[in-house]
Design an enzyme around this catalytic site. Structure first.
Site, PDB file in Angstrom:
ATOM      1  N   ASP A   1     -26.610-128.884  12.946  1.00  0.00           N
ATOM      2  CA  ASP A   1     -27.273-129.671  14.004  1.00  0.00           C
ATOM      3  C   ASP A   1     -26.239-130.524  14.741  1.00  0.00           C
ATOM      4  O   ASP A   1     -26.268-130.642  15.961  1.00  0.00           O
ATOM      5  CB  ASP A   1     -28.340-130.608  13.423  1.00  0.00           C
ATOM      6  CG  ASP A   1     -29.745-130.015  13.504  1.00  0.00           C
ATOM      7  OD1 ASP A   1     -29.871-128.777  13.391  1.00  0.00           O
ATOM      8  OD2 ASP A   1     -30.706-130.791  13.678  1.00  0.00           O
TER       9      ASP A   1
ATOM     10  N   LYS B   1     -18.592-131.733  -1.440  1.00  0.00           N
ATOM     11  CA  LYS B   1     -18.518-133.147  -1.817  1.00  0.00           C
ATOM     12  C   LYS B   1     -17.974-133.196  -3.240  1.00  0.00           C
ATOM     13  O   LYS B   1     -18.586-133.762  -4.163  1.00  0.00           O
ATOM     14  CB  LYS B   1     -19.913-133.793  -1.691  1.00  0.00           C
ATOM     15  CG  LYS B   1     -19.947-135.298  -1.847  1.00  0.00           C
ATOM     16  CD  LYS B   1     -19.294-136.063  -0.709  1.00  0.00           C
ATOM     17  CE  LYS B   1     -19.255-137.554  -1.034  1.00  0.00           C
ATOM     18  NZ  LYS B   1     -18.463-138.323  -0.065  1.00  0.00           N
TER      19      LYS B   1
ATOM     20  N   TYR C   1     -32.221-127.123  -1.908  1.00  0.00           N
ATOM     21  CA  TYR C   1     -33.425-126.612  -1.245  1.00  0.00           C
ATOM     22  C   TYR C   1     -34.341-125.868  -2.211  1.00  0.00           C
ATOM     23  O   TYR C   1     -35.551-125.836  -2.018  1.00  0.00           O
ATOM     24  CB  TYR C   1     -33.032-125.646  -0.118  1.00  0.00           C
ATOM     25  CG  TYR C   1     -32.876-126.282   1.236  1.00  0.00           C
ATOM     26  CD1 TYR C   1     -31.971-127.315   1.439  1.00  0.00           C
ATOM     27  CD2 TYR C   1     -33.612-125.841   2.329  1.00  0.00           C
ATOM     28  CE1 TYR C   1     -31.799-127.882   2.687  1.00  0.00           C
ATOM     29  CE2 TYR C   1     -33.448-126.406   3.579  1.00  0.00           C
ATOM     30  CZ  TYR C   1     -32.552-127.416   3.757  1.00  0.00           C
ATOM     31  OH  TYR C   1     -32.393-127.973   5.002  1.00  0.00           O
TER      32      TYR C   1
ATOM     33  N   ASP D   1     -18.420-135.673   4.385  1.00  0.00           N
ATOM     34  CA  ASP D   1     -18.442-136.863   5.255  1.00  0.00           C
ATOM     35  C   ASP D   1     -17.289-136.811   6.257  1.00  0.00           C
ATOM     36  O   ASP D   1     -17.459-137.076   7.449  1.00  0.00           O
ATOM     37  CB  ASP D   1     -18.428-138.162   4.426  1.00  0.00           C
ATOM     38  CG  ASP D   1     -17.346-138.204   3.353  1.00  0.00           C
ATOM     39  OD1 ASP D   1     -16.731-137.156   3.062  1.00  0.00           O
ATOM     40  OD2 ASP D   1     -17.111-139.295   2.801  1.00  0.00           O
TER      41      ASP D   1
ATOM     42  N   ASP E   1     -27.098-127.394   6.852  1.00  0.00           N
ATOM     43  CA  ASP E   1     -28.245-127.787   7.680  1.00  0.00           C
ATOM     44  C   ASP E   1     -27.846-128.948   8.583  1.00  0.00           C
ATOM     45  O   ASP E   1     -28.078-128.932   9.799  1.00  0.00           O
ATOM     46  CB  ASP E   1     -29.409-128.200   6.763  1.00  0.00           C
ATOM     47  CG  ASP E   1     -30.610-128.700   7.553  1.00  0.00           C
ATOM     48  OD1 ASP E   1     -30.980-128.030   8.529  1.00  0.00           O
ATOM     49  OD2 ASP E   1     -31.161-129.764   7.186  1.00  0.00           O
TER      50      ASP E   1
END
Ligand code: IPM
Ligand code: MG
Length: 354
Positions: A249, A189, A138, A221, A245
């Site tokens: 959601d 990851k 970001y 994942d 982020d």
């Protein structure tokens, strides 16, 4: 309690108005709450040509806590990036050093049927996602769109995390886990990204200071899959900015509606920015149909984390529970037409329950 109120764009002003009703009711009951308004996002651009105007920056620096609605709207989509509403949000997070973003995903028994998963998978669910909020891809430099020698354009961003950034958010994560189910799952990851390899190493190192907390690691994942396969396996999820982020959601839908999810973004001294996890929903703005509960529950988080008033936080949360028990629902969580009420009526109902 000096609180900066930043309604922002879209449904922001309507949902914030309901949270302000709750704070005003608390003030009538003797809490010393002071509220001052300022612009952020598209509203900041409209008022001052800047999504994070200087006056807003000044106000939030002087305040103990910030309540924010949401930012963003179609009319701003073609502005150059520095002027876009989202930049207001990113600048306030970075400017106040709000590195620890707490996003709880809780299933209220009253709403278990609103979840997109089977009731038995989500009933009793209580997860805390801790998202690092001021680093990662970001904010990493360099970034941009460059033209290659071939004449083709290439977009690029930089993902990075320094040891100190990882360490401080990891400490927050372990401390939260200590107060809950004592399980922390760090999501990364590390099978592909060097940033994640360092993340995993530092989180493991910090974990040695918290032997009471059971630490596990999961690739992002797999975490995305596990969240919809067996979400109750999680207690606290600790992750970086972009993975957080996305996963937050996803987790919101387990609870029935993203309209129910509050959040807290804290600095090292528990100064905080409190906002619903959802966006500005311009398609339903001004129609009095938005769900104000995430914003109202964000006030509860403010009482708990910035002002250490667990009693007041619980009072707000109980009022929300009672309102749901009365069968009152905004459209996003309603099972029948009969239950449906608007945003303002929901705010009034919560104040009534309070
Ligand atoms: C969020 C939002 C923001 C983010 C956007 C609006 C910049 O999606 O708070 O999750 O990506 O952090
Ligand atoms: Mg998001």
């Amino acid at each position: 309690m000096k609180i900066a109120v930043l309604p922002g764009d879209g449904i922001g002003p309507e949902i914030v108005a309901q949270a302000v009703k709750v704070m005003s009711a608390l003030r009538s009951d003797g809490l010393s709450i002071e509220m001052e308004y300022a612009h952020i996002g598209g509203a900041g651009y409209d008022a001052a040509g800047d999504p994070f105007p200087a006056a807003t920056e000044q106000l939030v620096k002087e305040s103990d806590a910030v309540l924010l609605g949401a930012v963003g709207g179609y009319q701003y989509d073609n502005l150059p990036r520095p002027l876009r509403p989202e930049q207001g949000l990113l600048r306030i997070r970075k400017g106040l050093g709000l590195f620890a973003n707490l996003r709880p995903a809780m299933v209220y028994p009253e709403l278990v049927n609103a979840s997109s998963l089977k009731p038995e998978l989500v009933s009793g669910l209580d997860i805390m996602i801790l998202r690092e909020l001021t680093g990662d891809i970001y904010f990493g430099q360099p970034r941009g769109i460059r033209t290659l020698e071939t004449g083709e354009r290439q977009g690029f961003d930089t993902m990075h995390y320094s040891e100190s950034e990882i360490r401080r958010v990891a400490h927050v994560g372990f401390n939260i886990a200590l107060k809950r189910g004592k399980k922390l799952c760090s999501v990364d990851k590390a099978n592909v990204l060097d940033t994640s390899m360092l993340w995993r190493e530092i989180v493991t190192e910090v974990g040695q200071e918290y032997p009471q907390v059971e630490l596990s690691h999961m690739y992002v994942d797999n975490a995305a899959m596990q969240l919809v396969r067996a979400p109750k396996q999680f207690d606290v999820i600790l992750t970086g900015n972009i993975f957080g982020d996305i996963l937050s959601d996803e987790a919101s839908m387990l609870t029935g509606s993203i309209g129910m999810l509050p959040s807290a973004s804290l600095d090292a001294n528990n100064k905080g920015l409190y906002e619903p996890c959802h966006g500005s929903a311009p398609d339903i703005a001004g129609k009095d149909v938005a769900n104000p509960l995430a914003t109202i529950l964000s006030v509860a988080m403010m009482m708990r984390y910035t002002f250490a008033r667990v009693d007041v936080a619980q009072r707000i949360e109980t009022a929300v529970r009672k309102t749901l028990q009365q069968g009152l629902r905004t459209g996003d969580i309603a099972e029948t037409e009969m239950q449906k009420i608007g945003c303002a009526a929901m705010g009034d109902a919560v104040v009534g329950s309070l």
